[in-house]
Design a protein around this motif. Structure first.
Motif, mmCIF file in Angstrom:
data_model
loop_
_atom_site.group_PDB
_atom_site.id
_atom_site.type_symbol
_atom_site.label_atom_id
_atom_site.label_comp_id
_atom_site.label_asym_id
_atom_site.label_seq_id
_atom_site.Cartn_x
_atom_site.Cartn_y
_atom_site.Cartn_z
ATOM 1 N N LEU A 28 0.895 -1.199 0.056
ATOM 2 C CA LEU A 28 0.058 0.028 0.070
ATOM 3 C C LEU A 28 0.958 1.033 -0.079
ATOM 4 C CD1 LEU A 28 -2.675 1.360 0.219
ATOM 5 C CD2 LEU A 28 -2.721 1.306 2.603
ATOM 6 N N GLY A 29 1.840 1.340 0.744
ATOM 7 C CA GLY A 29 2.838 2.498 0.849
ATOM 8 C C GLY A 29 3.456 2.766 -0.500
ATOM 9 N N ALA A 30 3.990 1.535 -1.087
ATOM 10 C CA ALA A 30 4.437 1.731 -2.491
ATOM 11 C C ALA A 30 3.552 2.324 -3.502
ATOM 12 C CB ALA A 30 4.980 0.268 -2.979
ATOM 13 N N HIS A 31 2.073 1.704 -3.588
ATOM 14 C CA HIS A 31 1.212 2.392 -4.435
ATOM 15 C C HIS A 31 0.913 3.799 -4.174
ATOM 16 C CE1 HIS A 31 -2.558 2.829 -6.412
ATOM 17 N NE2 HIS A 31 -3.179 3.023 -5.555
ATOM 18 N N LEU A 32 0.708 4.127 -2.912
ATOM 19 C CA LEU A 32 0.483 5.701 -2.521
ATOM 20 C C LEU A 32 1.893 6.423 -2.897
ATOM 21 C CD1 LEU A 32 -1.066 5.172 0.842
ATOM 22 C CD2 LEU A 32 -2.166 5.779 -1.160
ATOM 23 N N ARG A 33 3.063 6.032 -2.840
ATOM 24 C CA ARG A 33 4.294 6.747 -3.306
ATOM 25 C C ARG A 33 4.266 6.888 -4.827
ATOM 26 N NH1 ARG A 33 8.957 5.824 -1.363
ATOM 27 N NH2 ARG A 33 9.924 7.314 -2.792
ATOM 28 N N ALA A 64 -3.442 12.288 -2.963
ATOM 29 C CA ALA A 64 -2.972 11.139 -3.559
ATOM 30 C C ALA A 64 -2.291 10.214 -2.625
ATOM 31 C CB ALA A 64 -2.114 11.910 -4.767
ATOM 32 N N ALA A 65 -1.395 11.199 -1.628
ATOM 33 C CA ALA A 65 -0.729 10.239 -0.853
ATOM 34 C C ALA A 65 -1.722 9.315 0.268
ATOM 35 C CB ALA A 65 0.118 11.157 0.073
ATOM 36 N N THR A 66 -2.704 9.701 0.484
ATOM 37 C CA THR A 66 -3.691 8.869 1.422
ATOM 38 C C THR A 66 -5.137 8.370 0.914
ATOM 39 O OG1 THR A 66 -5.187 10.934 2.017
ATOM 40 C CG2 THR A 66 -2.827 10.350 3.339
ATOM 41 N N HIS A 67 -5.121 8.408 -0.433
ATOM 42 C CA HIS A 67 -6.503 8.081 -0.959
ATOM 43 C C HIS A 67 -6.880 6.616 -0.778
ATOM 44 C CE1 HIS A 67 -3.845 6.460 -4.197
ATOM 45 N NE2 HIS A 67 -4.848 5.878 -4.499
ATOM 46 N N ASP A 68 -5.996 5.642 -0.810
ATOM 47 C CA ASP A 68 -6.236 4.272 -0.377
ATOM 48 C C ASP A 68 -6.052 3.843 1.027
ATOM 49 O OD1 ASP A 68 -7.314 3.533 -2.794
ATOM 50 O OD2 ASP A 68 -5.513 2.771 -3.665
ATOM 51 N N ILE A 69 -5.858 4.651 1.959
ATOM 52 C CA ILE A 69 -5.585 4.351 3.142
ATOM 53 C C ILE A 69 -6.573 3.467 4.089
ATOM 54 C CG2 ILE A 69 -6.683 6.311 4.299
ATOM 55 C CD1 ILE A 69 -4.243 6.392 6.289
ATOM 56 N N GLY A 70 -7.715 3.410 3.530
ATOM 57 C CA GLY A 70 -8.985 2.496 4.001
ATOM 58 C C GLY A 70 -8.601 1.036 3.485
ATOM 59 N N LYS A 71 -7.580 0.740 2.716
ATOM 60 C CA LYS A 71 -7.451 -0.718 2.576
ATOM 61 C C LYS A 71 -6.747 -1.259 3.426
ATOM 62 C CE LYS A 71 -7.197 -0.176 -2.499
ATOM 63 N NZ LYS A 71 -6.684 -0.305 -4.029
ATOM 64 N N VAL A 72 -6.262 -0.372 4.533
ATOM 65 C CA VAL A 72 -5.680 -1.085 5.936
ATOM 66 C C VAL A 72 -6.760 -1.746 6.593
ATOM 67 C CG1 VAL A 72 -3.782 0.461 6.113
ATOM 68 C CG2 VAL A 72 -6.013 0.825 7.310
ATOM 69 N N LEU A 126 -7.379 10.979 -11.383
ATOM 70 C CA LEU A 126 -6.711 10.806 -12.778
ATOM 71 C C LEU A 126 -5.469 10.196 -12.593
ATOM 72 C CD1 LEU A 126 -6.715 11.311 -15.876
ATOM 73 C CD2 LEU A 126 -6.001 13.584 -15.635
ATOM 74 N N ALA A 127 -4.557 10.696 -11.515
ATOM 75 C CA ALA A 127 -3.318 10.020 -11.001
ATOM 76 C C ALA A 127 -3.537 8.533 -10.731
ATOM 77 C CB ALA A 127 -2.716 10.977 -9.821
ATOM 78 N N ASP A 128 -4.638 8.323 -9.962
ATOM 79 C CA ASP A 128 -4.697 6.963 -9.693
ATOM 80 C C ASP A 128 -5.110 6.034 -10.736
ATOM 81 O OD1 ASP A 128 -5.133 4.845 -7.702
ATOM 82 O OD2 ASP A 128 -7.254 5.203 -7.533
ATOM 83 N N LYS A 129 -5.455 6.495 -11.841
ATOM 84 C CA LYS A 129 -5.472 5.875 -13.151
ATOM 85 C C LYS A 129 -4.057 5.771 -13.935
ATOM 86 C CE LYS A 129 -9.639 4.636 -12.407
ATOM 87 N NZ LYS A 129 -9.891 3.159 -12.114
ATOM 88 N N ILE A 130 -3.594 6.858 -14.169
ATOM 89 C CA ILE A 130 -2.670 7.024 -15.221
ATOM 90 C C ILE A 130 -1.360 6.504 -14.767
ATOM 91 C CG2 ILE A 130 -1.651 9.366 -14.640
ATOM 92 C CD1 ILE A 130 -2.484 8.046 -17.944
ATOM 93 N N TRP A 131 -1.180 6.084 -13.166
ATOM 94 C CA TRP A 131 0.267 5.804 -12.622
ATOM 95 C C TRP A 131 0.345 4.262 -13.409
ATOM 96 C CZ3 TRP A 131 1.316 1.185 -9.805
ATOM 97 C CH2 TRP A 131 0.091 0.426 -9.470
ATOM 98 N N ALA A 178 6.448 -2.189 -11.377
ATOM 99 C CA ALA A 178 7.557 -2.951 -10.824
ATOM 100 C C ALA A 178 7.875 -2.538 -9.471
ATOM 101 C CB ALA A 178 8.925 -3.121 -11.807
ATOM 102 N N PHE A 179 8.051 -1.198 -9.142
ATOM 103 C CA PHE A 179 8.150 -0.735 -7.789
ATOM 104 C C PHE A 179 6.984 -1.199 -6.904
ATOM 105 C CE2 PHE A 179 7.470 2.518 -4.572
ATOM 106 C CZ PHE A 179 8.631 2.621 -3.951
ATOM 107 N N GLN A 180 5.961 -0.939 -7.239
ATOM 108 C CA GLN A 180 4.751 -1.281 -6.125
ATOM 109 C C GLN A 180 4.927 -3.045 -6.228
ATOM 110 O OE1 GLN A 180 0.357 -0.174 -6.493
ATOM 111 N NE2 GLN A 180 0.468 -2.430 -7.186
ATOM 112 N N ASN A 181 5.061 -3.585 -6.962
ATOM 113 C CA ASN A 181 4.933 -5.158 -6.883
ATOM 114 C C ASN A 181 6.153 -5.779 -6.313
ATOM 115 O OD1 ASN A 181 2.409 -5.275 -8.194
ATOM 116 N ND2 ASN A 181 3.221 -5.452 -9.985
ATOM 117 N N ALA A 182 7.213 -4.840 -5.879
ATOM 118 C CA ALA A 182 8.365 -5.379 -5.088
ATOM 119 C C ALA A 182 8.230 -5.580 -3.862
ATOM 120 C CB ALA A 182 9.567 -4.434 -5.663
ATOM 121 N N TYR A 183 6.919 -4.994 -3.206
ATOM 122 C CA TYR A 183 6.869 -5.152 -1.958
ATOM 123 C C TYR A 183 5.657 -5.812 -1.557
ATOM 124 C CZ TYR A 183 9.778 -0.937 -1.580
ATOM 125 O OH TYR A 183 10.787 -0.262 -1.642
#
Length: 187
Positions: A28-33, A64-72, A126-131, A178-183
């Motif tokens: 989740l941290g990697a995704h938010l980054r 953007a840095a916290t949009h998915d925090i509910g996934k915890v 938009l950032a949550d899609k285009i990333w 690749a960055f996200q999936n490394a975690y």
């Protein structure tokens, strides 16, 4: 560590602290980054493309840095589609003392067509899609309409400018994935 490792920009300190306190898994941290890094580029672009645009740049970055925090609270949504994390994330942020104007992004990032979602929310969405290189036509149209209105441009002119930026941002999707999936997904 997903919250600090290169190559992406660090999250706002308040967002990092909230994620640590909530016990956010590394994935989740990697995704938010990754999403935060994209939104910073998008905000920088918008400042040049539409300097008169009245939006809170810091709020967008925090959103953007916290949009998915509910996934915890809904860990399954780290690997499977779901929307339960949206309302849960907004509640979590509000309970942690985050101002409603900042907490709202957790609740609006997946519902850009709602009356609650404005230009700032659209940038986070938009950032949550285009990333990951995904283009979302209806969402892009909302941003184009707003930019065209603010710049006094025909919609097609605003679209061309935005399209060029999104194409450039999408080009980095493989590295971000690749960055996200490394975690790991788990804690």
């Amino acid at each position: 560590m997903a919250l600090t490792d290169p190559p992406f920009r660090p999250l706002p300190p308040a967002a990092s602290a909230l994620l640590r306190e909530a016990g956010a898994p590394a994935r989740l941290g990697a995704h938010l980054r990754a999403v935060h890094d994209v939104v910073v580029s998008l905000v920088d672009w918008a400042e040049v493309a539409c300097p008169a645009a009245p939006f809170d740049r810091e709020a967008v970055r925090f959103g953007a840095a916290t949009h998915d925090i509910g996934k915890v609270l809904h860990l399954g949504e780290l690997s499977e589609p779901g929307t339960r994390h949206e309302a849960a994330g907004e509640r979590l942020l509000l309970e942690a003392g985050v101002e409603p104007r900042l907490a709202r992004f957790a609740g609006t990032h997946g519902s850009w067509g709602s009356e609650r979602a404005g230009f700032e929310d659209h940038l986070v969405s938009l950032a949550d899609k285009i990333w990951k290189g995904k283009r979302q036509e209806d969402l892009e149209q909302l941003v184009v309409e707003r930019l065209g209105l603010l710049n006094g441009q025909a919609p097609w002119e605003a679209f061309l400018a935005l399209d060029d930026e999104l194409t450039a941002l999408a080009a980095g999707a493989d590295a971000r994935l690749a960055f996200q999936n490394a975690y790991p997904i788990g804690a």
